[in-house]
Design a protein around this motif. Structure first.
Motif, PDB file in Angstrom:
ATOM      1  N   LYS A  44       0.808  -1.218   0.000  1.00  0.00           N
ATOM      2  CA  LYS A  44       0.000   0.000   0.000  1.00  0.00           C
ATOM      3  C   LYS A  44       0.843   1.272   0.000  1.00  0.00           C
ATOM      4  O   LYS A  44       0.320   2.367  -0.213  1.00  0.00           O
ATOM      5  N   GLY A  45       2.133   1.140   0.256  1.00  0.00           N
ATOM      6  CA  GLY A  45       3.014   2.299   0.307  1.00  0.00           C
ATOM      7  C   GLY A  45       3.788   2.496  -0.971  1.00  0.00           C
ATOM      8  O   GLY A  45       3.597   1.782  -1.963  1.00  0.00           O
ATOM      9  N   LYS A  46       4.686   3.475  -0.937  1.00  0.00           N
ATOM     10  CA  LYS A  46       5.496   3.778  -2.114  1.00  0.00           C
ATOM     11  C   LYS A  46       6.845   4.323  -1.653  1.00  0.00           C
ATOM     12  O   LYS A  46       6.926   5.054  -0.674  1.00  0.00           O
ATOM     13  N   VAL A  47       7.890   3.965  -2.385  1.00  0.00           N
ATOM     14  CA  VAL A  47       9.235   4.460  -2.097  1.00  0.00           C
ATOM     15  C   VAL A  47       9.803   5.089  -3.357  1.00  0.00           C
ATOM     16  O   VAL A  47       9.735   4.501  -4.442  1.00  0.00           O
ATOM     17  N   ILE A  48      10.327   6.297  -3.204  1.00  0.00           N
ATOM     18  CA  ILE A  48      10.934   7.012  -4.334  1.00  0.00           C
ATOM     19  C   ILE A  48      12.395   7.295  -3.990  1.00  0.00           C
ATOM     20  O   ILE A  48      12.685   7.955  -2.994  1.00  0.00           O
ATOM     21  N   GLY A  49      13.298   6.776  -4.802  1.00  0.00           N
ATOM     22  CA  GLY A  49      14.720   7.025  -4.609  1.00  0.00           C
ATOM     23  C   GLY A  49      15.206   8.117  -5.549  1.00  0.00           C
ATOM     24  O   GLY A  49      14.870   8.107  -6.735  1.00  0.00           O
ATOM     25  N   ILE A  50      15.978   9.044  -5.013  1.00  0.00           N
ATOM     26  CA  ILE A  50      16.544  10.133  -5.813  1.00  0.00           C
ATOM     27  C   ILE A  50      18.064  10.028  -5.781  1.00  0.00           C
ATOM     28  O   ILE A  50      18.665   9.929  -4.711  1.00  0.00           O
ATOM     29  N   ASP A  51      18.684  10.037  -6.946  1.00  0.00           N
ATOM     30  CA  ASP A  51      20.143  10.010  -7.008  1.00  0.00           C
ATOM     31  C   ASP A  51      20.599  10.828  -8.211  1.00  0.00           C
ATOM     32  O   ASP A  51      19.924  10.847  -9.244  1.00  0.00           O
TER      33      ASP A  51
END
Length: 266
Positions: free
Chosen positions: A99-106
């Motif tokens: 149900k969640g979300k993860v956003i990685g920034i690099d």
């Protein structure tokens, strides 16, 4: 010290080299602070046993485990700044669930590619990696329940801008949890003048009080240091960048490095 754009270029090139190597044999691939023939194993915390941990995504570039102290809940939207090969993002995903979300920034293309490769092996459809600069995060306002970062903000030349961006993307009442390197005093000019040391996070560290003041000035509340660990600079590093007299003076000084994990709320 080089200007900000030159420092970013140096950091980007170094971490692109790390991402390009599959089998790590040099200290730069195993430890967060990169200096040839220098062992920085005392920075890295052990992720073994953490839910969601993927060894292929762990390049040994951290100085803590922010997910342990981030208070991430099922269904949260988590943003991982300086996501690298995806290590902390995948651990966070195991917590937020479907149900969640993860956003990685690099900011390094090679790291994004490596993270996407690892993601495809895991089959996640709620983890996303985006190319972007922490001083100008490519996300809309008020999107994140939690922002995490692991030994990355010390590499950012404009830390005030970075924390302002974290504040912008957090939802009202949301929080961040970052592990980072700080100093217990002003680093010597001999250390600061080395761009390689900056890219390795040593001369990029700022005094702990200054670090916390930046967070406070950004209007964050309930600032709390969750963990703090002294980092001993190895003799190999001192010999590489300081002569015998400078090394002796450094050891006598009050300057040192600490790994801290800190949280604060918007």
């Amino acid at each position: 010290m080089e200007n900000k754009n030159e420092l970013k270029k140096i950091v980007k090139e170094k971490y692109a080299q790390i991402a390009a190597k599959k089998n790590s044999e040099s200290c730069c691939d195993n430890y967060s602070c990169c200096a040839e023939d220098v062992d920085y194993s005392n920075l890295q915390d052990d992720y073994t046993g953490e839910a969601g941990y993927m060894p292929d995504a762990d390049l040994g570039l951290g100085c803590g485990i922010p997910t342990k102290h981030a208070g991430i809940k099922e269904g949260d939207v988590v943003v991982d700044l300086g996501s690298g090969a995806g290590n902390d993002a995948f651990v966070a995903c195991a917590i937020v669930g479907a149900k969640g979300k993860v956003i990685g920034i690099d900011m390094t293309e090679e790291m994004i590619r490596k993270a996407e490769t690892n993601k495809s092996k895991l089959g996640y459809d709620n983890v996303f990696f985006k190319l972007g600069d922490i001083e100008n995060i490519p996300l809309e306002d008020n999107i994140a329940d939690v922002v995490i970062s692991n030994c990355v903000l010390n590499l950012v030349p404009d830390k005030r801008k970075a924390f302002a961006e974290i504040y912008r993307i957090l939802k009202p009442g949301a929080h961040f949890c970052v592990s980072d390197i700080v100093s217990t005093g002003e680093m010597t000019e001999e250390f600061k003048k080395s761009a390689e040391l900056y890219a390795g996070c040593v001369s990029g560290a700022i005094p702990e009080k200054e670090y916390l003041k930046i967070i406070e000035d950004t209007c964050f509340k309930k600032i709390e240091i969750k963990t703090s660990k002294k980092i001993e600079l190895p003799d190999e590093l001192l010999k590489k960048y300081l002569d015998e007299k400078e090394s002796a003076n450094f050891k006598k000084s009050s300057v040192g490095l600490r790994s801290i994990t800190v949280t604060a709320y918007k």
